[in-house]
Design an enzyme around this catalytic site. Structure first.
Site, PDB file in Angstrom:
ATOM      1  N   ARG A 227       0.466 -11.739  -2.970  1.00 21.70           N
ATOM      2  CA  ARG A 227       1.445 -10.970  -2.214  1.00 21.70           C
ATOM      3  C   ARG A 227       2.846 -11.302  -2.718  1.00 21.70           C
ATOM      4  O   ARG A 227       3.159 -12.474  -2.940  1.00 21.70           O
ATOM      5  CB  ARG A 227       1.364 -11.318  -0.725  1.00 21.70           C
ATOM      6  CG  ARG A 227       0.223 -10.640   0.010  1.00 21.70           C
ATOM      7  CD  ARG A 227       0.423  -9.126   0.119  1.00 21.70           C
ATOM      8  NE  ARG A 227      -0.635  -8.484   0.874  1.00 21.70           N
ATOM      9  CZ  ARG A 227      -1.734  -7.930   0.342  1.00 21.70           C
ATOM     10  NH1 ARG A 227      -1.913  -7.952  -0.967  1.00 21.70           N
ATOM     11  NH2 ARG A 227      -2.637  -7.354   1.107  1.00 21.70           N
ATOM     12  N   GLU A 256       7.385  -3.412  -2.315  1.00 21.92           N
ATOM     13  CA  GLU A 256       6.668  -2.373  -3.078  1.00 21.92           C
ATOM     14  C   GLU A 256       6.908  -0.998  -2.476  1.00 21.92           C
ATOM     15  O   GLU A 256       6.984  -0.882  -1.262  1.00 21.92           O
ATOM     16  CB  GLU A 256       5.165  -2.704  -3.073  1.00 21.92           C
ATOM     17  CG  GLU A 256       4.893  -4.004  -3.800  1.00 21.92           C
ATOM     18  CD  GLU A 256       3.459  -4.497  -3.650  1.00 21.92           C
ATOM     19  OE1 GLU A 256       2.630  -3.760  -3.078  1.00 21.92           O
ATOM     20  OE2 GLU A 256       3.184  -5.611  -4.084  1.00 21.92           O
ATOM     21  N   HIS A 274       0.590  -3.257  -8.431  1.00 18.96           N
ATOM     22  CA  HIS A 274      -0.355  -3.694  -7.391  1.00 18.96           C
ATOM     23  C   HIS A 274      -1.724  -3.029  -7.595  1.00 18.96           C
ATOM     24  O   HIS A 274      -2.141  -2.193  -6.788  1.00 18.96           O
ATOM     25  CB  HIS A 274       0.187  -3.371  -5.989  1.00 18.96           C
ATOM     26  CG  HIS A 274      -0.559  -4.098  -4.891  1.00 18.96           C
ATOM     27  ND1 HIS A 274       0.052  -4.500  -3.726  1.00 18.96           N
ATOM     28  CD2 HIS A 274      -1.851  -4.494  -4.789  1.00 18.96           C
ATOM     29  CE1 HIS A 274      -0.847  -5.107  -2.941  1.00 18.96           C
ATOM     30  NE2 HIS A 274      -2.012  -5.103  -3.573  1.00 18.96           N
TER      31      HIS A 274
HETATM   32  C1  8YV Z   1      -5.483  -3.332  -2.639  1.00 19.91           C
HETATM   33  C2  8YV Z   1      -4.882  -5.582  -1.530  1.00 19.91           C
HETATM   34  O1  8YV Z   1      -4.645  -2.942  -3.673  1.00 19.91           O
HETATM   35  O2  8YV Z   1      -6.911  -6.639  -0.983  1.00 19.91           O
HETATM   36  C3  8YV Z   1      -5.749  -6.438  -0.683  1.00 19.91           C
HETATM   37  O3  8YV Z   1      -5.252  -6.934   0.337  1.00 19.91           O
HETATM   38  O4  8YV Z   1      -3.719  -5.551  -1.356  1.00 19.91           O
HETATM   39  C4  8YV Z   1      -5.488  -4.820  -2.644  1.00 19.91           C
HETATM   40  O5  8YV Z   1      -6.782  -5.144  -2.911  1.00 19.91           O
HETATM   41  C5  8YV Z   1      -5.188  -2.609  -1.408  1.00 19.91           C
HETATM   42  O6  8YV Z   1      -5.797  -3.103  -0.300  1.00 19.91           O
HETATM   43  C6  8YV Z   1      -5.508  -1.133  -1.536  1.00 19.91           C
HETATM   44  O7  8YV Z   1      -4.510  -0.516  -0.951  1.00 19.91           O
END
Ligand code: 8YV
Length: 308
Positions: A227, A256, A274
């Site tokens: 993050r 982001e 991301h």
């Molecule tokens: C994905 C993520 O890009 O797992 C997570 O928390 O941030 C990522 O795997 C996201 O969830 C898809 O929007």
């Protein structure tokens, strides 16, 4: 009558079709469009980065389940969910390998200047201009912040590159055999690479701060596949500009999709939008878990992968 579901982030077409078959899916555009249907919505499907903005959660009186298409829960108010008896699910396990692969990819790109080389060839500079040498990745000392499933998968891959592994976490995991550091700055000081694989949230906000980056040093490399909130982004930009940090490979950012302009001009920085879990295979597996968790909740059955 199909139940009403709010979709806060696009998913793969096959997954959206499965959702459309089972629910009346409301694709979020803005609050004005949401409010007339708000009282009927009982479930949300969302991404880990998007989560559920507090005003949306507050606007849905009948909300019973939030299915996160990801493992991060930092963008969902879990306390509010508990208070309101709203269940929350994530997609653990299925994205571990891809996220770990992305960490190693960013590390190799940053060390070897693969982005720079790619841009060099495309610009027609080969044979016309010099290009800087890269640095050896094999054998670098790797420090991991957060030794969960993803951190461990990164360590396993790094072992194949003869990298000694150390880590910092809120507790020690003696079973792993990796060297534990109770102090993050010391971990950064004693290693060549710091990989962030820790959860976001108030407990980890900006813990990779100016002091940690300074300890990593002018030849050190920061990788972040977790993050943006875990890294003090202003301090990161300042350290890279000053040359007190050697380079960075970043898949995630504080705000982001906004990325500091200064980072875009640096050849020792590798940037991704991301997408560590963004493969066809993994997004299908994640989406399948979202669909199955929602189906279980609406059928009154046990959830597959609950966090609340
Ligand atoms: C994905 C993520 O890009 O797992 C997570 O928390 O941030 C990522 O795997 C996201 O969830 C898809 O929007």
């Amino acid at each position: 009558m199909k139940p009403d579901l709010l979709l806060l982030e696009p998913m793969m077409p096959q997954i959206e079709t499965a959702l459309d078959n089972a629910y009346t899916v409301h694709r979020f555009t803005d609050m004005a469009a949401l409010l007339p249907v708000a009282a009927s919505i009982r479930g949300i499907a969302t991404g880990g980065g998007t989560g559920v903005p507090p005003d949306i959660m507050a606007a849905l009186p009948e909300l019973g389940i939030i299915a996160i298409n990801g493992i991060g829960t930092d963008a969902v108010d879990l306390d509010a969910a508990r208070r309101r008896n709203i269940r929350v699910t994530t997609t653990p396990g299925v994205l571990t390998a891809d996220v770990a692969d992305m960490a190693l990819g960013l590390l190799l790109m940053a060390c070897r200047g693969l982005g720079t080389g790619d841009r060099f060839v495309r610009a027609g500079l080969w044979g016309k201009a010099p290009i800087a040498l890269g640095h050896t990745a094999t054998g670098l000392r790797l420090g991991i912040l957060g030794l969960g499933q993803v951190g461990r998968a990164i360590a396993a891959r790094a072992r194949a590159f003869d990298m000694p592994i150390a880590y910092h976490d809120i507790r020690e995991f003696p079973d792993t055999g990796y060297r534990f550091y109770a102090d993050l700055t010391e971990l950064a000081r004693d290693n060549d690479v710091l990989v962030v694989a820790a959860s976001g949230g108030p407990q980890s906000r900006n813990i990779v701060n100016a002091q940690v980056l300074q300890a990593l040093g002018p030849d050190g490399i920061l990788i972040n596949v977790a993050r943006g909130s875990v890294v003090d982004e202003d301090a990161l930009v300042a350290a890279l500009q000053a040359g007190t940090l050697g380079g960075a490979g970043l898949d995630v950012f504080q705000h982001e999709p906004s990325v500091p302009d200064a980072l875009k001009t640096m050849d020792n920085v590798v940037l991704q939008p991301h997408r560590a879990s963004a493969t066809v295979e993994t997004r299908l597996a994640m989406g399948d878990l979202v669909v199955r968790n929602l189906a279980a909740w609406f059928a009154g059955e046990s959830l597959l992968t609950p966090v609340v």
